[in-house]
Write an enzyme that holds these catalytic residues in place. Structure first.
Site, PDB file in Angstrom:
ATOM      1  N   HIS A 134       2.279   9.019   0.941  1.00  0.00           N
ATOM      2  CA  HIS A 134       1.118   8.988   0.043  1.00  0.00           C
ATOM      3  C   HIS A 134       1.409   9.857  -1.172  1.00  0.00           C
ATOM      4  CE1 HIS A 134      -1.600   6.986   2.902  1.00  0.00           C
ATOM      5  NE2 HIS A 134      -0.964   7.684   3.827  1.00  0.00           N
ATOM      6  N   THR A 190      -6.700   6.891   7.739  1.00  0.00           N
ATOM      7  CA  THR A 190      -7.095   7.163   6.355  1.00  0.00           C
ATOM      8  C   THR A 190      -7.205   5.885   5.525  1.00  0.00           C
ATOM      9  OG1 THR A 190      -4.829   7.509   5.551  1.00  0.00           O
ATOM     10  CG2 THR A 190      -5.978   9.418   6.461  1.00  0.00           C
ATOM     11  N   THR A 191      -7.162   4.753   6.186  1.00  0.00           N
ATOM     12  CA  THR A 191      -7.359   3.456   5.530  1.00  0.00           C
ATOM     13  C   THR A 191      -8.260   2.598   6.405  1.00  0.00           C
ATOM     14  OG1 THR A 191      -5.477   2.405   6.620  1.00  0.00           O
ATOM     15  CG2 THR A 191      -5.035   3.522   4.530  1.00  0.00           C
ATOM     16  N   HIS A 222       5.288   6.833   6.756  1.00  0.00           N
ATOM     17  CA  HIS A 222       5.053   6.316   5.416  1.00  0.00           C
ATOM     18  C   HIS A 222       4.603   7.446   4.495  1.00  0.00           C
ATOM     19  CE1 HIS A 222       1.141   6.123   7.500  1.00  0.00           C
ATOM     20  NE2 HIS A 222       0.659   6.484   6.324  1.00  0.00           N
ATOM     21  N   HIS A 249       3.225  10.705   6.580  1.00  0.00           N
ATOM     22  CA  HIS A 249       2.501  10.534   7.836  1.00  0.00           C
ATOM     23  C   HIS A 249       3.441   9.885   8.849  1.00  0.00           C
ATOM     24  CE1 HIS A 249      -1.711  10.473   5.761  1.00  0.00           C
ATOM     25  NE2 HIS A 249      -1.199  11.676   5.853  1.00  0.00           N
ATOM     26  N   HIS A 290       0.809  -1.214   0.000  1.00  0.00           N
ATOM     27  CA  HIS A 290       0.000   0.000   0.000  1.00  0.00           C
ATOM     28  C   HIS A 290       0.847   1.272   0.000  1.00  0.00           C
ATOM     29  CE1 HIS A 290      -3.535  -2.429   0.676  1.00  0.00           C
ATOM     30  NE2 HIS A 290      -3.014  -2.934   1.772  1.00  0.00           N
TER      31      HIS A 290
END
Length: 273
Positions: free
Chosen positions: A137, A222-223, A135, A154, A109
Site C-alpha cells: 500500500h 482493509t478493503t 502485497h 501486508h 488494486h
C-alpha cells in the site's frame, strides 16, 4: 490434495480482494473453469480508491460491504504508541519464514506476490497461520501517532479454521531493498491476467526489521467486504526502500490506502516492552 483444497477455499471465500487484493495464488495448473470463476469473482464488485467507488462509498456499492460502514472493529487504525497497553500474558509472535518461490501480479488494486508453497507461517496467541500472499500500500494504511509512512507491506496468513492474521510492516525511504529487487525490476504497469513467476526465491526473513516489537489488535480487512475478526500484528520498526523504488510503485498506484478507522472500544496491546 490438502494444498489443493486449501487454495480452493481461498479462491471461493476470499475472491473479493483481501487487504487490497485477493489471496489466490497463480497456479499454472489451475483448471480453466476454476480460473474463469476466480476471475469473475475478482471483478464482480468494482471498487477503487477514488471517485464514486472510493473508500467512503464502499458500503454503498454492495450490501455485502455493510461492515465497511457499520463495523465496529475496522482497519486500518492510528496507533498512538504512548497509549499501547503492555500485556505480559501475551505471547510473542513466532515468525517462521524461509526462501520461497512466488508469482506476482498487478491485480488492479496493488502489486501482490502469491505463494506456491505452504512453508511460511506465523504463530499468534498459540494459533499457526500459513502465509497465502503479501502485497503493498502507498502510503501506509496504518498510522503511528497520526503519521503515515511512505508504504506498507501486508503479509496475509490463514489458519486451518479459515481465520486470518495479517502482519503489517511499515516502509520508509532509505536504502534500496534488495530482497524486492526482482519484483521491482518487473513491476507491471497495467493489470495482469496471469501471474509472473520470479526466478529467484524471496527470503521473507530478510524483509523483516531487526526488532520484531509489534502492536496487536482485532480488526478487519482493509478493503471490501471489510470483514472483521482479523488478527492484526503491526511491527513498530520500519524497513527501508529507496526513493526510486517508492517512486516506481507510486507511478502505478498513486494512492491505494484506506483511511484510518475509529478505534472505538478496542485496545492496542504489545508483549514486547
Amino acid at each position: 490434495m490438502k494444498n489443493k483444497l486449501f487454495y480452493k477455499f481461498l479462491a471461493v471465500s476470499l475472491s473479493i480482494p483481501l487487504c487490497a487484493c485477493s489471496v489466490q495464488t497463480q497456479d499454472t495448473t489451475e483448471p480453466k473453469e476454476e480460473k474463469a470463476s476466480r476471475e469473475e469473482n475478482k471483478h464482480s464488485t468494482q471498487w477503487s480508491y477514488e471517485g464514486e467507488t472510493s473508500p467512503k462509498n464502499w458500503g454503498k456499492i454492495d450490501t455485502l460491504n455493510s461492515q465497511c460502514v457499520n463495523g465496529k472493529e475496522q482497519s486500518p487504525i492510528n496507533i498512538e504508541i504512548s497509549k499501547v497497553q503492555p500485556n505480559q500474558a501475551l505471547d510473542d509472535v513466532k515468525i517462521t519464514y524461509q526462501p520461497t518461490v512466488f508469482t506476482f501480479e498487478n491485480n488492479g488494486h496493488t502489486v501482490q506476490a502469491n505463494t506456491i508453497e505452504l512453508n511460511n507461517s506465523i504463530v499468534v496467541e498459540g494459533t499457526e497461520y500459513k502465509l497465502a500472499q503479501f502485497h503493498f500500500h502507498q502510503p501506509s494504511e496504518h498510522q503511528f501517532n497520526r503519521k503515515n509512512f511512505e508504504m506498507e507491506i501486508h503479509l496475509v496468513h490463514q489458519d486451518k479454521n479459515n481465520r486470518l492474521a495479517v502482519l503489517g510492516i511499515m516502509i520508509k525511504e532509505g536504502s534500496k531493498n534488495k530482497s524486492l529487487a526482482e519484483i521491482w525490476g518487473k513491476l507491471p504497469k497495467e493489470e495482469t491476467k496471469e501471474g509472473i513467476k520470479l526466478i529467484q526465491p524471496i527470503d521473507l526473513t530478510s524483509l523483516l526489521p531487526k526488532s520484531q516489537k509489534s502492536f496487536r489488535y482485532n480488526g478487519s480487512l482493509t478493503t471490501p467486504p471489510c470483514s472483521e475478526k482479523v488478527k492484526w500484528v503491526v511491527l513498530e520498526q520500519p524497513i527501508e526502500m529507496s526513493k526510486a523504488q517508492i517512486d516506481a510503485y507510486r507511478k502505478i498506484f498513486p494512492d491505494n490506502h484506506r483511511p484510518v478507522q475509529p478505534l472505538n472500544e478496542r485496545d492496542v496491546q504489545t508483549s514486547n516492552l
